[in-house]
Motif scaffolding. Structure first.
Motif, PDB file in Angstrom:
ATOM      1  N   GLU A 168      45.578  72.283 -45.621  1.00  0.00           N
ATOM      2  CA  GLU A 168      46.638  71.712 -46.449  1.00  0.00           C
ATOM      3  C   GLU A 168      47.453  72.809 -47.136  1.00  0.00           C
ATOM      4  O   GLU A 168      48.656  72.669 -47.303  1.00  0.00           O
ATOM      5  N   GLU A 399      49.740  69.456 -38.361  1.00  0.00           N
ATOM      6  CA  GLU A 399      49.808  68.325 -39.283  1.00  0.00           C
ATOM      7  C   GLU A 399      48.898  67.195 -38.827  1.00  0.00           C
ATOM      8  O   GLU A 399      48.448  66.382 -39.631  1.00  0.00           O
ATOM      9  N   LEU A 400      48.584  67.165 -37.504  1.00  0.00           N
ATOM     10  CA  LEU A 400      47.689  66.122 -37.005  1.00  0.00           C
ATOM     11  C   LEU A 400      46.228  66.512 -37.203  1.00  0.00           C
ATOM     12  O   LEU A 400      45.380  65.645 -37.415  1.00  0.00           O
ATOM     13  N   ALA A 402      45.380  68.060 -39.830  1.00  0.00           N
ATOM     14  CA  ALA A 402      45.282  67.693 -41.249  1.00  0.00           C
ATOM     15  C   ALA A 402      45.070  66.194 -41.408  1.00  0.00           C
ATOM     16  O   ALA A 402      44.242  65.757 -42.210  1.00  0.00           O
ATOM     17  N   GLU A 403      45.803  65.404 -40.630  1.00  0.00           N
ATOM     18  CA  GLU A 403      45.686  63.947 -40.724  1.00  0.00           C
ATOM     19  C   GLU A 403      44.269  63.496 -40.364  1.00  0.00           C
ATOM     20  O   GLU A 403      43.677  62.665 -41.049  1.00  0.00           O
ATOM     21  N   ASN A 404      43.722  64.076 -39.292  1.00  0.00           N
ATOM     22  CA  ASN A 404      42.375  63.677 -38.889  1.00  0.00           C
ATOM     23  C   ASN A 404      41.320  64.101 -39.912  1.00  0.00           C
ATOM     24  O   ASN A 404      40.358  63.375 -40.143  1.00  0.00           O
ATOM     25  N   ARG A 406      41.897  64.354 -43.061  1.00  0.00           N
ATOM     26  CA  ARG A 406      42.073  63.421 -44.180  1.00  0.00           C
ATOM     27  C   ARG A 406      41.284  62.140 -43.914  1.00  0.00           C
ATOM     28  O   ARG A 406      40.559  61.644 -44.784  1.00  0.00           O
ATOM     29  N   VAL A 407      41.394  61.664 -42.661  1.00  0.00           N
ATOM     30  CA  VAL A 407      40.671  60.442 -42.296  1.00  0.00           C
ATOM     31  C   VAL A 407      39.153  60.682 -42.373  1.00  0.00           C
ATOM     32  O   VAL A 407      38.414  59.863 -42.921  1.00  0.00           O
ATOM     33  N   GLU A 410      38.104  60.646 -45.868  1.00  0.00           N
ATOM     34  CA  GLU A 410      38.138  59.274 -46.382  1.00  0.00           C
ATOM     35  C   GLU A 410      36.872  58.516 -45.963  1.00  0.00           C
ATOM     36  O   GLU A 410      36.272  57.801 -46.766  1.00  0.00           O
ATOM     37  N   GLY A 413      34.044  59.650 -47.893  1.00  0.00           N
ATOM     38  CA  GLY A 413      34.218  59.132 -49.247  1.00  0.00           C
ATOM     39  C   GLY A 413      33.683  57.718 -49.383  1.00  0.00           C
ATOM     40  O   GLY A 413      33.280  57.305 -50.469  1.00  0.00           O
ATOM     41  N   VAL A 418      35.414  58.719 -53.085  1.00  0.00           N
ATOM     42  CA  VAL A 418      36.620  59.327 -52.524  1.00  0.00           C
ATOM     43  C   VAL A 418      37.000  60.618 -53.235  1.00  0.00           C
ATOM     44  O   VAL A 418      36.794  60.773 -54.435  1.00  0.00           O
ATOM     45  N   THR A 420      40.332  62.456 -54.091  1.00  0.00           N
ATOM     46  CA  THR A 420      41.759  62.166 -54.098  1.00  0.00           C
ATOM     47  C   THR A 420      42.551  63.416 -53.759  1.00  0.00           C
ATOM     48  O   THR A 420      42.025  64.533 -53.790  1.00  0.00           O
ATOM     49  N   SER A 421      43.828  63.207 -53.435  1.00  0.00           N
ATOM     50  CA  SER A 421      44.668  64.355 -53.115  1.00  0.00           C
ATOM     51  C   SER A 421      44.777  65.273 -54.326  1.00  0.00           C
ATOM     52  O   SER A 421      44.931  66.477 -54.195  1.00  0.00           O
ATOM     53  N   LEU A 424      41.890  67.537 -54.291  1.00  0.00           N
ATOM     54  CA  LEU A 424      42.104  68.534 -53.243  1.00  0.00           C
ATOM     55  C   LEU A 424      43.043  69.635 -53.749  1.00  0.00           C
ATOM     56  O   LEU A 424      42.775  70.823 -53.588  1.00  0.00           O
TER      57      LEU A 424
ATOM     58  N   VAL B  92      56.036  67.546 -41.699  1.00  0.00           N
ATOM     59  CA  VAL B  92      55.907  68.452 -42.842  1.00  0.00           C
ATOM     60  C   VAL B  92      57.031  69.487 -42.878  1.00  0.00           C
ATOM     61  O   VAL B  92      57.013  70.404 -43.687  1.00  0.00           O
ATOM     62  N   SER B 431      50.780  66.870 -49.383  1.00  0.00           N
ATOM     63  CA  SER B 431      49.388  66.418 -49.307  1.00  0.00           C
ATOM     64  C   SER B 431      49.099  65.267 -50.267  1.00  0.00           C
ATOM     65  O   SER B 431      48.050  64.655 -50.192  1.00  0.00           O
ATOM     66  N   ARG B 436      51.848  60.601 -44.878  1.00  0.00           N
ATOM     67  CA  ARG B 436      52.750  61.721 -44.656  1.00  0.00           C
ATOM     68  C   ARG B 436      53.442  61.670 -43.305  1.00  0.00           C
ATOM     69  O   ARG B 436      54.603  62.062 -43.177  1.00  0.00           O
ATOM     70  N   TYR B 549      48.905  57.418 -34.384  1.00  0.00           N
ATOM     71  CA  TYR B 549      48.561  57.617 -35.784  1.00  0.00           C
ATOM     72  C   TYR B 549      49.260  56.587 -36.676  1.00  0.00           C
ATOM     73  O   TYR B 549      48.668  56.062 -37.607  1.00  0.00           O
ATOM     74  N   ARG B 552      47.563  53.251 -36.554  1.00  0.00           N
ATOM     75  CA  ARG B 552      46.324  53.204 -37.325  1.00  0.00           C
ATOM     76  C   ARG B 552      46.635  53.105 -38.820  1.00  0.00           C
ATOM     77  O   ARG B 552      45.976  52.410 -39.567  1.00  0.00           O
ATOM     78  N   GLY B 604      36.295  59.305 -56.651  1.00  0.00           N
ATOM     79  CA  GLY B 604      34.884  58.945 -56.655  1.00  0.00           C
ATOM     80  C   GLY B 604      34.628  57.490 -56.299  1.00  0.00           C
ATOM     81  O   GLY B 604      33.486  57.060 -56.230  1.00  0.00           O
ATOM     82  N   MET B 605      35.696  56.722 -56.071  1.00  0.00           N
ATOM     83  CA  MET B 605      35.530  55.302 -55.763  1.00  0.00           C
ATOM     84  C   MET B 605      34.931  55.131 -54.367  1.00  0.00           C
ATOM     85  O   MET B 605      35.220  55.903 -53.464  1.00  0.00           O
TER      86      MET B 605
END
Lengths: 436, 627
Positions: A168, A399-400, A402-404, A406-407, A410, A413, A418, A420-421, A424, B92, B431, B436, B549, B552, B604-605
């Protein structure tokens, strides 16, 4: 938390041991009256459990855990007596006269929560521990309870966070003078994390199967010895065995435990053409049982060279080639899907039991966690995301990647909470000198 | 004395938030007053002379798509343009413009002055009048009482502003401008949670005292990107270069010597500064192992030699600033024209705002910009547009409009602020946006211009331009979807040759275009599209490549919408919920999320905790009905 609570901590019914657990400030007084003294902390003390009138309710081991080093974080007293329901009820009845009330469902856990003794994954493991029907599952639950599962997932979560910090920053702070990770290093870290998730999934799945157990259906042509197999596996004469084909009209059930793995066996009516309406109904039930089963033991006659598992059950069937006493062939495992047995003598059944354990993912050398289906689902999605991230990295799609990630983060989490951004970004600012 | 006319909306402040607020309000038809201390400083860039950057130009494009003025002004004043993250994916990619301060201010002032429904008046607001928790008028230093239906406050760094240079300090809203002190005191009597934040600037340097031969030159990009959907690079003025230099161990040594007189470390400054934009003394203390820090030397304009050395913002004593600057390569004989300083100012916890940016405690009072704890021209302008629009809509009896997180960075900004608050000056980063991949510069108009038109923010001209662009894009998309590449056909052979991708069976052009190696120029070269289509095709292909993407994410958006639909009772008792950790319980008590969706964004949720919350919310509402 002024109230003191108690509950019978062992499952209902007669058992070898019965535990009453008490938590709260009145524990010391209870110990004084019931045991005559307050036992030394955290050591097993043998004692009679006596009323003030001198009536002995039971005798056994008393354990005292002073606050805060206890399960709930409060003073806790555990009385381990003989498992008789009558004795346990008398102890509890006496306690209720001593300023102690019965705990609500889950109240011990709730108190442990309030006193920061448990995190969510651990609390769920407690629920499993209580519900788990087998000793193995209890062991797996204990391992998770001690935080090992949580710790492993947190470790992974931290790993994903560290990689995201670099990926990121490379996007949001492209112009800063930061030493970004090379693609090779990123690939290496992704591969390590993938391996970690895989082992977590394997261990959690094993734990899950141990708790839920295995539904096994016995099926095959008439008169190949299905009912004999059931009786032999259960160690009792549950099914009527005759030489007449079609003796078993309805499905028969039985439960057994293979080294702690709960197995629910269903013996089904032999599948054959029949005009007998009762037998036809039985066969319909048999088919339903086969559909639902985790595993089908497809029994064939060892003499029958054309015997084969029907297409529909091939993936979940173990072939049991029975009556090998008549062919004179050696009983035992032919391979991990085919077993030769003699259900009358029990020859070859030990190998078959091992085969069933194998089906349950019960391989030796795996330390199982008390997996929850929800956790396993999250871990599987984490794994998918990490694999896709590695692919996108090879395709140079930053960027992809990064997306993966992020997933993946998540999904983790969902187990440990979780990130959060903002969390991060906080890590990014703590790691790098950002800002012109 | 009563001001002769009353207004629907009064906007206080002529900075980036105030300008967009006033313009948006006036555009949707509200009679609007822009009240400013100094008309000359409308559209002033108080910090560095640049617009855009990663995450920020995304905001600028969205403001533009909604009819705002920042992008057009940046194009008219931009003297150096760059595309950032060009080597990374289109989501980005960002644009940054160095702007000539004077040209920028002029461009803004022209738009403001020509805007129908908008009146400009110079005076300082010192007081406000409430009628049962509703604002009805503002009063000025000259004793004027101006009635307004709604008021948008954009106070920037002026509210209770205090300037620090070494151990010297004085009140001020910006170097050379007075602070708003009476208003600060007045607002602190209202039921709003006040706090202090801090920001800083570097010393400015006279370019004629700098040895540019010792600096690394950084020219702008060619072809030049533009900010606005309506601009072309033809409107850009003359272009000039930026430069790069670095601090060195000697610089750090000088700075360390001056730390004892730094208001940052002496405790004189209580406000929290941004971690991503630290002062040079902060960088040296926190990252002691670094022996150099980059300085981006930005020109202040075409007609001036003054320079903005971005990277050494400081509140150290002037003697230390002077000495430290002269240790820097190229700056050996540098003359400081204005010392760097730190400025501390009031802000109010943005969790006290509704998403419309109206304060929860005082009806018809709206806040935008640094008063909400943000930093940056772009963040301010984005809030200004939303606050101005919603102030006008409120007065007209219409419901508020706020974009959602999956629709715009503006939505992310507002949701973050009103949900999480601001522990430090809030700045946008890509981010922060979980969606994004869809919130891109290239599609900001597709995302927002139609709704902007409905709201009345977008003029007919802009809309026509947009529709023409959208039609061209649609055409590209339908050709992609409607063309089949037959095995061994001429087209298949041409495409294979252009792209090096094998075609082993009939395939739709759309599916072929999904392959990573396929680019827009391949499709034009093979004759399916003309060269005129290429710009549109480039954009169409972005969506094609991201399709998996984006689909999804659609599911995630649906889930989030569902969660947003589950209301949590305002008086919900988290204490009684078995299974919530203490940590989460405390966070919930603090944030008091209005919906399950907001609760989901709390750090933290977990889904388990969310399901507990939804069950309890249901139980709670059931209990209340029977009670």
């Amino acid at each position: 938390m002024s109230e003191t609570i108690c509950a019978i901590a062992t499952p209902p019914g007669r058992g070898g041991i019965g535990i009453v657990r008490i938590s709260g400030p009145a524990c010391r007084n209870v110990a004084q009256t019931l045991l005559g003294n307050v036992p030394p902390p955290r050591s097993a003390t043998h004692s009679d459990f006596c009323t003030t009138e001198g009536e002995i309710l039971d005798s056994g081991i008393a354990l005292y855990f002073p606050s805060p080093a206890s399960y709930t974080g409060e003073d806790v007293l555990e009385l381990q007596g003989h498992g008789s329901p009558v004795a346990l009820d008398r102890i509890v009845g006496y306690l209720l006269e001593q300023d102690v009330r019965l705990a609500n469902p889950g109240e011990f856990t709730e108190r442990a929560f309030r006193n920061d003794k448990l995190d969510l994954a651990q609390a769920e493991a407690v629920a499993d521990l209580i519900a788990s029907g087998s000793a193995e599952a209890a062991r797996a639950a204990t391992r998770s309870l001690s935080g090992e599962f949580s710790r492993r997932v947190r470790e992974l979560d931290q790993g994903v966070l560290m990689l995201r910090i670099f990926i990121e920053s490379a996007i949001d702070f492209a112009e800063e003078e930061i030493d970004f990770l090379g693609d090779q290093e990123q690939q290496k870290q992704l591969a390590e994390m993938q391996a970690l998730v895989e082992s977590l999934i394997e261990r959690s799945s094993a734990g899950l199967t141990m708790q839920l157990g295995l539904d096994v259906a016995i099926a095959g042509d008439p008169n190949v010895g299905k009912s004999s197999l059931l009786n032999q596996l259960l160690g009792e004469d549950r099914a009527i065995v005759t030489a007449t084909a079609g003796t078993t009209r309805d499905t028969l059930h039985g439960e057994l435990s293979i080294d702690g793995l709960p197995v629910r066996l269903t013996d089904t009516a032999g599948l054959r053409e029949s005009d007998d309406p009762i037998e036809v109904m039985g066969m319909e039930r048999a088919e339903a049982a086969l559909e639902q089963a985790d595993c089908v033991l497809w029994v064939v006659d060892d003499e029958d060279v054309n015997a084969a598992v029907p297409e529909a059950y091939q993936t979940k069937a173990l072939t049991v080639s029975n009556k090998c006493d008549l062919t004179g062939r050696e009983p035992g495992a032919v391979n991990d899907k085919v077993f030769r047995t003699c259900a009358l003598t029990g020859a070859g059944l030990d190998e078959l039991r091992e085969g069933l354990k194998g089906v349950a993912g019960f391989r030796s050398g795996i330390d199982a966690f008390a997996g929850r289906p929800r956790h396993i689902a999250s871990l599987k999605r984490t794994h998918n995301a990490l694999v896709t991230a590695a692919n996108e990295l090879s395709a140079l799609q930053g960027e992809l990647v990064a997306e993966n990630l992020r997933v993946a983060h998540e999904c983790l989490g969902e187990i440990v909470g979780v990130t959060t951004s903002d969390d991060l970004l906080g890590e990014i600012f703590a790691t790098f000198c950002i800002g012109k | 004395m009563k001001y002769p006319t009353a207004f629907d909306v009064i906007v206080i402040g002529g900075g980036h938030a105030g300008v967009e607020a006033a313009l948006a309000s006036a555009r949707v038809g509200a009679s609007t007053l822009l009240l400013t201390q100094a008309i000359e400083t409308i559209g002033q860039m108080s910090c560095n002379p640049a617009i855009g950057g990663i995450g920020k130009s995304h905001l600028v494009r969205e403001i533009d798509a909604l009819g705002g003025t920042m992008a057009i002004a940046a194009d008219q004043a931009g003297i150096h343009f760059r595309t950032l993250n060009n080597s990374k994916g289109p989501a980005v990619r960002a644009t940054r413009a160095q702007a000539d301060r004077v040209l920028y201010r002029n461009a803004i002032r022209q738009v403001v002055e020509r805007q129908p429904n908008l009146t400009i008046y110079q005076d300082m607001m010192v007081d406000l009048t409430l009628k049962s928790d509703r604002i009805v008028s503002v009063s000025t230093r000259l004793g004027m009482e101006i009635e307004g239906g709604a008021v948008v406050l954009t106070t920037g760094t002026f509210l209770g502003g205090r300037i620090f240079v070494g151990s010297e300090q004085h009140t001020g809203g910006r170097a050379g401008d007075p602070a708003s002190l009476e208003l600060s005191e007045k607002l602190r009597t209202l039921p709003l949670a006040a706090g202090r934040l801090k920001t800083g600037t570097p010393p400015r340097i006279d370019g004629s005292s700098v040895d540019f031969t010792k600096l690394e030159e950084q020219p702008g990009d060619e072809p030049r990107p533009v900010m606005s959907f309506l601009s072309s690079s033809d409107v850009h003025p003359r272009q000039i270069s930026c430069h790069i230099t670095h601090t060195n161990p000697q610089t750090h040594e000088v700075i360390r010597r001056g730390l004892d007189r730094s208001p940052m470390f002496s405790g004189d400054i209580e406000g929290v500064g941004p971690r991503y934009c630290p002062s040079i003394e902060d960088k040296i203390v926190r990252f002691a192992e670094r022996d150099q820090h980059q300085i981006f030397v930005e020109p202040e304009g075409l007609q001036t030699t003054e320079l903005y050395p971005n990277g050494i913002s400081t509140s150290l004593s002037f003697d230390i600033q002077y000495e430290a600057v002269r240790t820097i390569r190229g700056f050996e004989n540098a003359h400081i024209t204005r010392p760097g300083y730190a400025i501390e100012y009031d802000f109010f916890d943005p969790r006290g705002l509704m998403p419309s940016l109206e304060t929860k405690s005082i009806e018809n009072l709206f806040f935008a910009g640094q008063i909400n704890g943000t930093t940056g021209y772009e963040e301010a302008a984005a809030q200004g547009l939303v606050a101005g629009l919603n102030a006008a809509r409120k007065v007209a009896g219409q419901t508020a409009w706020v974009p959602q997180r999956h629709e715009a960075y503006i939505g992310v900004l507002i949701d973050d602020l009103t949900t999480m608050g601001a522990n430090e000056p809030y700045r946008m980063f890509t981010s922060r946006a979980e969606y994004r991949l869809r919130l891109r510069q290239d599609n900001a108009d597709l995302r927002l211009t139609p709704v902007g038109r409905e709201l009345g923010l977008v003029t007919e001209d802009r809309f026509k331009t947009f529709v023409a662009r959208r039609d061209r894009l649609d055409k590209c998309n339908s050709v992609l979807a409607g063309t089949t590449v037959y095995l061994n056909s001429d087209l298949a052979n041409k495409l294979s040759k252009e792209t090096g991708e094998a075609i082993s069976r009939d395939v739709s052009l759309l599916d072929f275009a999904k392959r990573p190696g396929v680019r827009a120029e391949h499709l034009t070269a093979s004759g399916v599209f003309t060269d005129k289509d290429e710009a549109y095709l480039v954009q169409a292909l972005i969506d094609v490549k991201y399709q998996g993407y984006l689909r999804r994410q659609d599911q995630a958006i649906e889930r989030s919408k569902e969660q947003m639909g589950i209301k949590l009772p305002i008086d919900m008792e988290f204490e009684g919920i078995d299974g919530l950790s203490n940590e989460l319980r405390e966070k919930l008590e603090k944030v008091r999320p209005s919906t399950l969706g907001k609760a989901a964004s709390i750090p933290g949720m977990t889904p388990a905790a969310l399901s507990l919350l939804s069950v309890h919310a249901k139980r709670h509402s059931g209990l209340r009905k029977t009670a």
